[in-house]
Design a protein around this motif. Structure first.
Motif, PDB file in Angstrom:
ATOM      1  N   MET A   1       0.521  -0.550  -0.119  1.00  0.00           N
ATOM      2  CA  MET A   1      -0.014  -0.010   0.036  1.00  0.00           C
ATOM      3  C   MET A   1       0.765   0.763   0.073  1.00  0.00           C
ATOM      4  O   MET A   1       1.089   0.981  -0.523  1.00  0.00           O
ATOM      5  CB  MET A   1       0.542  -0.296   0.817  1.00  0.00           C
ATOM      6  CG  MET A   1      -0.976  -0.492   1.007  1.00  0.00           C
ATOM      7  SD  MET A   1      -2.167  -0.582   1.290  1.00  0.00           S
ATOM      8  CE  MET A   1      -2.579  -1.261   1.536  1.00  0.00           C
ATOM      9  N   LYS A   2       4.095   2.878   0.135  1.00  0.00           N
ATOM     10  CA  LYS A   2       3.051   3.952   0.337  1.00  0.00           C
ATOM     11  C   LYS A   2       4.057   4.990   0.291  1.00  0.00           C
ATOM     12  O   LYS A   2       5.194   5.043   0.510  1.00  0.00           O
ATOM     13  CB  LYS A   2       2.433   3.745   1.741  1.00  0.00           C
ATOM     14  CG  LYS A   2       1.313   2.667   1.801  1.00  0.00           C
ATOM     15  CD  LYS A   2       0.527   2.717   0.861  1.00  0.00           C
ATOM     16  CE  LYS A   2      -0.554   1.385   1.012  1.00  0.00           C
ATOM     17  NZ  LYS A   2      -1.649   1.582   0.297  1.00  0.00           N
ATOM     18  N   ARG A  37       0.120   1.069  -4.609  1.00  0.00           N
ATOM     19  CA  ARG A  37      -1.265   1.220  -4.638  1.00  0.00           C
ATOM     20  C   ARG A  37      -2.057   0.073  -5.262  1.00  0.00           C
ATOM     21  O   ARG A  37      -1.646  -0.415  -6.122  1.00  0.00           O
ATOM     22  CB  ARG A  37      -1.684   2.578  -5.233  1.00  0.00           C
ATOM     23  CG  ARG A  37      -1.085   3.895  -4.657  1.00  0.00           C
ATOM     24  CD  ARG A  37      -1.893   4.176  -3.439  1.00  0.00           C
ATOM     25  NE  ARG A  37      -1.531   5.533  -2.869  1.00  0.00           N
ATOM     26  CZ  ARG A  37      -0.549   5.533  -1.830  1.00  0.00           C
ATOM     27  NH1 ARG A  37       0.109   4.404  -1.154  1.00  0.00           N
ATOM     28  NH2 ARG A  37      -0.202   6.744  -1.377  1.00  0.00           N
ATOM     29  N   SER A  51       2.130   5.434  -6.652  1.00  0.00           N
ATOM     30  CA  SER A  51       1.550   6.865  -6.387  1.00  0.00           C
ATOM     31  C   SER A  51       2.458   8.062  -7.049  1.00  0.00           C
ATOM     32  O   SER A  51       2.015   9.298  -6.789  1.00  0.00           O
ATOM     33  CB  SER A  51       1.836   6.971  -4.872  1.00  0.00           C
ATOM     34  OG  SER A  51       3.047   6.823  -4.476  1.00  0.00           O
ATOM     35  N   HIS A  76      -2.724   8.884  -6.700  1.00  0.00           N
ATOM     36  CA  HIS A  76      -2.108   8.723  -5.357  1.00  0.00           C
ATOM     37  C   HIS A  76      -2.779   7.388  -4.514  1.00  0.00           C
ATOM     38  O   HIS A  76      -2.313   6.969  -3.816  1.00  0.00           O
ATOM     39  CB  HIS A  76      -2.472  10.028  -4.567  1.00  0.00           C
ATOM     40  CG  HIS A  76      -1.589  11.144  -5.343  1.00  0.00           C
ATOM     41  ND1 HIS A  76      -0.399  11.228  -4.942  1.00  0.00           N
ATOM     42  CD2 HIS A  76      -1.914  12.160  -6.128  1.00  0.00           C
ATOM     43  CE1 HIS A  76      -0.012  12.505  -5.576  1.00  0.00           C
ATOM     44  NE2 HIS A  76      -0.871  13.104  -6.305  1.00  0.00           N
ATOM     45  N   ASP A  77      -4.062   7.202  -5.013  1.00  0.00           N
ATOM     46  CA  ASP A  77      -4.810   6.159  -4.420  1.00  0.00           C
ATOM     47  C   ASP A  77      -5.786   5.685  -5.305  1.00  0.00           C
ATOM     48  O   ASP A  77      -6.588   6.605  -6.095  1.00  0.00           O
ATOM     49  CB  ASP A  77      -5.148   6.374  -2.902  1.00  0.00           C
ATOM     50  CG  ASP A  77      -5.239   5.025  -1.992  1.00  0.00           C
ATOM     51  OD1 ASP A  77      -5.015   4.121  -2.651  1.00  0.00           O
ATOM     52  OD2 ASP A  77      -5.651   5.332  -1.080  1.00  0.00           O
ATOM     53  N   ASP A  79      -9.533   2.914  -5.038  1.00  0.00           N
ATOM     54  CA  ASP A  79     -10.334   2.178  -4.069  1.00  0.00           C
ATOM     55  C   ASP A  79     -11.651   1.721  -4.919  1.00  0.00           C
ATOM     56  O   ASP A  79     -12.117   2.547  -5.468  1.00  0.00           O
ATOM     57  CB  ASP A  79     -10.577   3.016  -2.885  1.00  0.00           C
ATOM     58  CG  ASP A  79     -11.444   1.910  -1.925  1.00  0.00           C
ATOM     59  OD1 ASP A  79     -11.104   0.892  -1.614  1.00  0.00           O
ATOM     60  OD2 ASP A  79     -12.061   2.679  -0.799  1.00  0.00           O
ATOM     61  N   MET A 123      -4.453   9.377   0.377  1.00  0.00           N
ATOM     62  CA  MET A 123      -5.142   8.284   0.209  1.00  0.00           C
ATOM     63  C   MET A 123      -6.568   8.344   0.320  1.00  0.00           C
ATOM     64  O   MET A 123      -6.984   9.440   0.783  1.00  0.00           O
ATOM     65  CB  MET A 123      -4.638   6.989   1.025  1.00  0.00           C
ATOM     66  CG  MET A 123      -4.819   7.455   2.572  1.00  0.00           C
ATOM     67  SD  MET A 123      -4.006   6.302   3.599  1.00  0.00           S
ATOM     68  CE  MET A 123      -4.413   7.086   4.898  1.00  0.00           C
ATOM     69  N   TYR A 125     -10.763   6.390   0.518  1.00  0.00           N
ATOM     70  CA  TYR A 125     -11.531   4.986   0.830  1.00  0.00           C
ATOM     71  C   TYR A 125     -13.053   5.546   0.833  1.00  0.00           C
ATOM     72  O   TYR A 125     -13.208   6.549   1.407  1.00  0.00           O
ATOM     73  CB  TYR A 125     -10.872   4.231   1.856  1.00  0.00           C
ATOM     74  CG  TYR A 125     -11.099   5.157   3.138  1.00  0.00           C
ATOM     75  CD1 TYR A 125      -9.918   6.032   3.327  1.00  0.00           C
ATOM     76  CD2 TYR A 125     -11.753   4.539   4.322  1.00  0.00           C
ATOM     77  CE1 TYR A 125      -9.939   6.457   4.817  1.00  0.00           C
ATOM     78  CE2 TYR A 125     -11.803   5.330   5.526  1.00  0.00           C
ATOM     79  CZ  TYR A 125     -10.862   6.306   5.893  1.00  0.00           C
ATOM     80  OH  TYR A 125     -10.977   6.817   6.954  1.00  0.00           O
ATOM     81  N   ASP A 164      -2.152   3.950   5.308  1.00  0.00           N
ATOM     82  CA  ASP A 164      -2.918   3.047   4.850  1.00  0.00           C
ATOM     83  C   ASP A 164      -4.338   3.353   5.488  1.00  0.00           C
ATOM     84  O   ASP A 164      -4.358   3.882   6.457  1.00  0.00           O
ATOM     85  CB  ASP A 164      -2.527   1.495   5.152  1.00  0.00           C
ATOM     86  CG  ASP A 164      -3.292   0.832   4.081  1.00  0.00           C
ATOM     87  OD1 ASP A 164      -3.850   1.281   2.999  1.00  0.00           O
ATOM     88  OD2 ASP A 164      -3.418  -0.251   4.268  1.00  0.00           O
ATOM     89  N   ASP A 259       1.084  -3.917   0.047  1.00  0.00           N
ATOM     90  CA  ASP A 259      -0.431  -3.857   0.232  1.00  0.00           C
ATOM     91  C   ASP A 259      -0.938  -5.264   0.368  1.00  0.00           C
ATOM     92  O   ASP A 259      -0.317  -6.274  -0.423  1.00  0.00           O
ATOM     93  CB  ASP A 259      -1.250  -3.030  -0.821  1.00  0.00           C
ATOM     94  CG  ASP A 259      -2.406  -2.260  -0.213  1.00  0.00           C
ATOM     95  OD1 ASP A 259      -2.692  -2.748   0.909  1.00  0.00           O
ATOM     96  OD2 ASP A 259      -2.941  -1.541  -1.127  1.00  0.00           O
TER      97      ASP A 259
END
Length: 292
Positions: A1, A2, A37, A51, A76-77, A79, A123, A125, A164, A259
């Protein structure tokens, strides 16, 4: 997952043994970028990236083949809440965007993010199509309840640097990172009321480098880490009590884990890089043969 590696000690909570409960195979990957990521919403569909790169890589056949999706700035992330619906946070300097897809990444719609000031977004989510969270590198958490149109700041307070995140449901959220001290002691924070109040699950000082988590429910979860300033062995750890205690599940000396995504204790993915920190690595296990 930085992007910001945090330090977390699970050492004092572990290690009773090194039994390997799953056998892992390394998948081929068409790029040499390090992978920090990732999101695997199903056994076949997954998205991985770096990222610092504007490319998001996608598999729809369990990692056998990959295609790439280009964004205008570094991703950058990423989800995904299911195989079709997902979110990407991308941008540079003070300009960031939330991009959404409802067809598995084929098309994307951008929503402008508020400027992060002197910090940067790190990040994101989402717990459903409307409710989501974005973190900055100074531990600020922004929440949206309308798919990114509006954002408000949650009262997390100063809890160091997050690296994370994990959502179990709309109420239970987990952040992992460092506590902000000089030594960057690792820490895990948990909220059981949708992010309004947080408490510390773990905060220790043995400097284990911790990079990713995945919880299947409020009790069963997994974490990946290596040994701080002397890396060489990466470990996948398991908790059965919501992150209070951990035990070693699998270790590897050829991949620096970044991750983890587990479907169950016998099926999942690990992403990371080779020991030089350049070549991307993806490991897959399916000891149960079928996914449930």
């Amino acid at each position: 997952m930085k992007k910001i590696i945090c330090l977390l000690s699970i050492t004092v909570l572990m290690l009773s043994g090194t039994t390997i409960k799953a056998q892992w195979q390394q998948l081929s990957f068409p790029s040499n970028i390090a992978l920090d990521r990732a999101s695997f919403p199903s056994d076949l569909v997954g998205f991985v990236g770096n990222s610092y790169s504007p490319q998001l890589w996608r598999t729809q056949d369990g990692g056998a083949t990959w295609d790439s999706i280009a964004f205008s700035n570094p991703v950058h992330d990423v989800d995904f809440i299911n195989a079709d619906t997902g979110f990407v946070l991308y941008g540079a300097s003070s300009i960031y965007k939330l991009s959404t897809t409802y067809n598995g990444g084929d098309t994307w719609t951008d929503i402008a993010m508020p400027a992060p000031g002197i910090t940067y977004y790190q990040m994101l989510y989402f717990t459903n199509v409307n409710t989501g969270f974005v973190n900055t590198n100074d531990a600020t958490i922004l929440q949206t309840t309308n798919g990114g149109t509006n954002w408000n700041t949650l009262p997390l307070g100063w809890c160091g640097y997050m690296s994370d995140k994990e959502h179990i449901n709309e109420d239970t959220l987990i952040l992992s990172g460092a506590d902000g001290t000089f030594a960057y002691r690792g820490a895990i924070y948990r909220s059981d009321d949708g992010g309004n109040n947080w408490y510390t699950l773990l905060n220790d000082s043995s400097y284990t480098t911790y990079s990713g988590t995945h919880f299947l429910n409020g009790s069963l979860g997994f974490a990946v880490y290596d040994y701080g300033w002397n890396p060489g062995i990466s470990t996948l750890a398991q908790t059965n009590d919501g992150g209070v205690t951990w035990s070693e599940f699998y270790s590897d000396t050829t991949v620096i884990f970044q991750d983890v995504f587990m479907k169950n204790v016998n099926a999942g993915y690990l992403t990371g890089m080779d020991p030089s920190g350049t070549g991307g690595k993806i490991l897959k296990t399916n000891n149960g043969i079928t996914w449930v």
